[in-house]
Design a protein around this motif. Structure first.
Motif, PDB file in Angstrom:
ATOM      1  N   GLN A  29       0.836  -1.203   0.000  1.00 20.83           N
ATOM      2  CA  GLN A  29       0.000   0.000   0.000  1.00 20.83           C
ATOM      3  C   GLN A  29       0.875   1.260   0.000  1.00 20.83           C
ATOM      4  O   GLN A  29       0.522   2.256  -0.638  1.00 20.83           O
ATOM      5  CB  GLN A  29      -0.941   0.000   1.216  1.00 20.83           C
ATOM      6  CG  GLN A  29      -1.896   1.190   1.257  1.00 20.83           C
ATOM      7  CD  GLN A  29      -2.878   1.210   0.099  1.00 20.83           C
ATOM      8  OE1 GLN A  29      -3.528   0.203  -0.170  1.00 20.83           O
ATOM      9  NE2 GLN A  29      -3.002   2.338  -0.588  1.00 20.83           N
ATOM     10  N   ILE A  32       1.681   2.198  -3.481  1.00 20.43           N
ATOM     11  CA  ILE A  32       0.478   2.732  -4.122  1.00 20.43           C
ATOM     12  C   ILE A  32       0.249   4.175  -3.687  1.00 20.43           C
ATOM     13  O   ILE A  32      -0.040   5.052  -4.511  1.00 20.43           O
ATOM     14  CB  ILE A  32      -0.741   1.840  -3.806  1.00 20.43           C
ATOM     15  CG1 ILE A  32      -0.555   0.451  -4.430  1.00 20.43           C
ATOM     16  CG2 ILE A  32      -2.037   2.488  -4.286  1.00 20.43           C
ATOM     17  CD1 ILE A  32      -1.555  -0.601  -3.965  1.00 20.43           C
ATOM     18  N   ASP A  33       0.403   4.446  -2.388  1.00 21.98           N
ATOM     19  CA  ASP A  33       0.232   5.806  -1.876  1.00 21.98           C
ATOM     20  C   ASP A  33       1.271   6.765  -2.458  1.00 21.98           C
ATOM     21  O   ASP A  33       0.948   7.909  -2.798  1.00 21.98           O
ATOM     22  CB  ASP A  33       0.321   5.815  -0.345  1.00 21.98           C
ATOM     23  CG  ASP A  33      -0.851   5.097   0.323  1.00 21.98           C
ATOM     24  OD1 ASP A  33      -1.894   4.877  -0.326  1.00 21.98           O
ATOM     25  OD2 ASP A  33      -0.698   4.733   1.511  1.00 21.98           O
ATOM     26  N   ALA A  36       0.264   7.592  -5.917  1.00 22.13           N
ATOM     27  CA  ALA A  36      -0.845   8.554  -5.875  1.00 22.13           C
ATOM     28  C   ALA A  36      -0.310   9.970  -5.654  1.00 22.13           C
ATOM     29  O   ALA A  36      -0.762  10.919  -6.308  1.00 22.13           O
ATOM     30  CB  ALA A  36      -1.833   8.176  -4.772  1.00 22.13           C
ATOM     31  N   ASP A  41      -3.294  11.172  -8.450  1.00 26.19           N
ATOM     32  CA  ASP A  41      -4.473  10.302  -8.578  1.00 26.19           C
ATOM     33  C   ASP A  41      -4.761   9.681  -7.215  1.00 26.19           C
ATOM     34  O   ASP A  41      -4.203   8.659  -6.850  1.00 26.19           O
ATOM     35  CB  ASP A  41      -4.224   9.215  -9.626  1.00 26.19           C
ATOM     36  CG  ASP A  41      -5.436   8.312  -9.830  1.00 26.19           C
ATOM     37  OD1 ASP A  41      -6.415   8.408  -9.049  1.00 26.19           O
ATOM     38  OD2 ASP A  41      -5.403   7.489 -10.760  1.00 26.19           O
ATOM     39  N   HIS A  42      -5.648  10.332  -6.476  1.00 25.68           N
ATOM     40  CA  HIS A  42      -5.973   9.897  -5.112  1.00 25.68           C
ATOM     41  C   HIS A  42      -7.349   9.237  -5.039  1.00 25.68           C
ATOM     42  O   HIS A  42      -8.008   9.288  -3.999  1.00 25.68           O
ATOM     43  CB  HIS A  42      -5.925  11.098  -4.156  1.00 25.68           C
ATOM     44  CG  HIS A  42      -4.571  11.715  -4.055  1.00 25.68           C
ATOM     45  ND1 HIS A  42      -3.578  11.208  -3.249  1.00 25.68           N
ATOM     46  CD2 HIS A  42      -4.033  12.787  -4.680  1.00 25.68           C
ATOM     47  CE1 HIS A  42      -2.493  11.950  -3.365  1.00 25.68           C
ATOM     48  NE2 HIS A  42      -2.736  12.912  -4.237  1.00 25.68           N
ATOM     49  N   HIS A  46      -7.751   3.373  -4.640  1.00 33.77           N
ATOM     50  CA  HIS A  46      -6.312   3.199  -4.496  1.00 33.77           C
ATOM     51  C   HIS A  46      -5.809   3.530  -3.092  1.00 33.77           C
ATOM     52  O   HIS A  46      -4.887   2.868  -2.604  1.00 33.77           O
ATOM     53  CB  HIS A  46      -5.556   4.089  -5.489  1.00 33.77           C
ATOM     54  CG  HIS A  46      -5.940   3.889  -6.906  1.00 33.77           C
ATOM     55  ND1 HIS A  46      -5.899   2.671  -7.539  1.00 33.77           N
ATOM     56  CD2 HIS A  46      -6.386   4.776  -7.836  1.00 33.77           C
ATOM     57  CE1 HIS A  46      -6.301   2.798  -8.792  1.00 33.77           C
ATOM     58  NE2 HIS A  46      -6.610   4.066  -8.996  1.00 33.77           N
ATOM     59  N   CYS A  60      -7.940  -2.030  -1.521  1.00 31.54           N
ATOM     60  CA  CYS A  60      -7.295  -1.050  -2.403  1.00 31.54           C
ATOM     61  C   CYS A  60      -6.595  -1.796  -3.534  1.00 31.54           C
ATOM     62  O   CYS A  60      -6.086  -2.905  -3.348  1.00 31.54           O
ATOM     63  CB  CYS A  60      -6.260  -0.230  -1.634  1.00 31.54           C
ATOM     64  SG  CYS A  60      -6.961   1.025  -0.557  1.00 31.54           S
ATOM     65  N   ALA A  62      -3.829  -1.291  -6.973  1.00 28.53           N
ATOM     66  CA  ALA A  62      -2.803  -0.451  -7.576  1.00 28.53           C
ATOM     67  C   ALA A  62      -3.371   0.267  -8.792  1.00 28.53           C
ATOM     68  O   ALA A  62      -4.237  -0.270  -9.497  1.00 28.53           O
ATOM     69  CB  ALA A  62      -1.607  -1.303  -7.983  1.00 28.53           C
ATOM     70  N   HIS A  63      -2.889   1.452  -9.042  1.00 24.64           N
ATOM     71  CA  HIS A  63      -3.219   2.169 -10.267  1.00 24.64           C
ATOM     72  C   HIS A  63      -2.744   1.320 -11.454  1.00 24.64           C
ATOM     73  O   HIS A  63      -1.678   0.693 -11.384  1.00 24.64           O
ATOM     74  CB  HIS A  63      -2.468   3.501 -10.338  1.00 24.64           C
ATOM     75  CG  HIS A  63      -2.677   4.405  -9.163  1.00 24.64           C
ATOM     76  ND1 HIS A  63      -2.113   4.151  -7.925  1.00 24.64           N
ATOM     77  CD2 HIS A  63      -3.351   5.567  -9.045  1.00 24.64           C
ATOM     78  CE1 HIS A  63      -2.456   5.130  -7.101  1.00 24.64           C
ATOM     79  NE2 HIS A  63      -3.201   5.991  -7.749  1.00 24.64           N
ATOM     80  N   LYS A 102      -4.322  -6.094  -6.118  1.00 31.67           N
ATOM     81  CA  LYS A 102      -4.688  -5.589  -4.800  1.00 31.67           C
ATOM     82  C   LYS A 102      -3.440  -5.266  -3.985  1.00 31.67           C
ATOM     83  O   LYS A 102      -2.398  -5.906  -4.137  1.00 31.67           O
ATOM     84  CB  LYS A 102      -5.521  -6.630  -4.050  1.00 31.67           C
ATOM     85  CG  LYS A 102      -6.869  -6.889  -4.680  1.00 31.67           C
ATOM     86  CD  LYS A 102      -7.639  -7.936  -3.895  1.00 31.67           C
ATOM     87  CE  LYS A 102      -8.951  -8.257  -4.591  1.00 31.67           C
ATOM     88  NZ  LYS A 102      -9.701  -9.293  -3.855  1.00 31.67           N
ATOM     89  N   ALA A 103      -3.579  -4.276  -3.119  1.00 32.88           N
ATOM     90  CA  ALA A 103      -2.491  -3.917  -2.212  1.00 32.88           C
ATOM     91  C   ALA A 103      -2.074  -5.155  -1.423  1.00 32.88           C
ATOM     92  O   ALA A 103      -2.920  -5.905  -0.933  1.00 32.88           O
ATOM     93  CB  ALA A 103      -2.935  -2.813  -1.270  1.00 32.88           C
TER      94      ALA A 103
END
Length: 153
Positions: A29, A32-33, A36, A41-42, A46, A60, A62-63, A102-103
């Motif tokens: 995660q 991913i953060d 973002a 892209d929040h 995600h 959550c 991943a983009h 997925k995260a």
């Protein structure tokens, strides 16, 4: 196991070669953060674990472009170019995102040389990178990466 190439001829001869798979990478995660933050892209699917738990993926994800960017992580693990004077990222073909990542899931790259053509004194090579998702029949991303390579020969 990383495949080695040292000339235009060796790349040209590799069309159809299976490059194998990389080791597994956990798509945390935190990554991913950070993506973002870098892209702005929040979207909640995600970055909001609580809301995403109730969403369409149950967690959550991943983009897609983060998953695509992992090709850049995996390519050097799949191929190594000896005597490379210069390599240029030329672009991509046929980018697809067949399954969400997925995260916390683990992913790896699998490669195949699908085309190579002389380009001046270099070679344009197309490598298909498939981002496999552990435990999933469908990959998270499939992309044909295109590179221009110039060797000291």
């Amino acid at each position: 196991m990383t495949k080695q190439f040292d000339s235009v001829a060796s790349v040209m001869a590799a069309v159809g070669a299976d490059l194998g798979a990389t080791g597994w990478l956990t798509l945390a995660q935190e990554r991913i953060d950070l993506f973002a933050e870098a892209t702005g892209d929040h979207q909640w699917i995600h970055v909001d674990p609580e809301r995403a738990r109730e969403g369409p993926f149950g967690a959550c994800v991943a983009h897609g472009y983060l998953t695509l960017s992992l090709a850049n992580v995996f390519l050097p693990q799949l191929v190594h170019y000896e005597r490379l004077r210069m390599g240029v990222n030329y672009g991509c073909n046929k980018v697809r995102f067949p399954a969400p990542v997925k995260a916390g899931q683990r992913v790896r790259g699998r490669g195949e040389v699908i085309a190579a053509a002389p380009q001046g004194d270099g070679v344009q090579v197309t490598v298909r990178v498939t981002v496999e998702v552990e435990g999933s029949e469908r990959p998270g991303c499939v992309v044909e990466t295109i590179s221009l390579l110039y060797f000291d020969e």
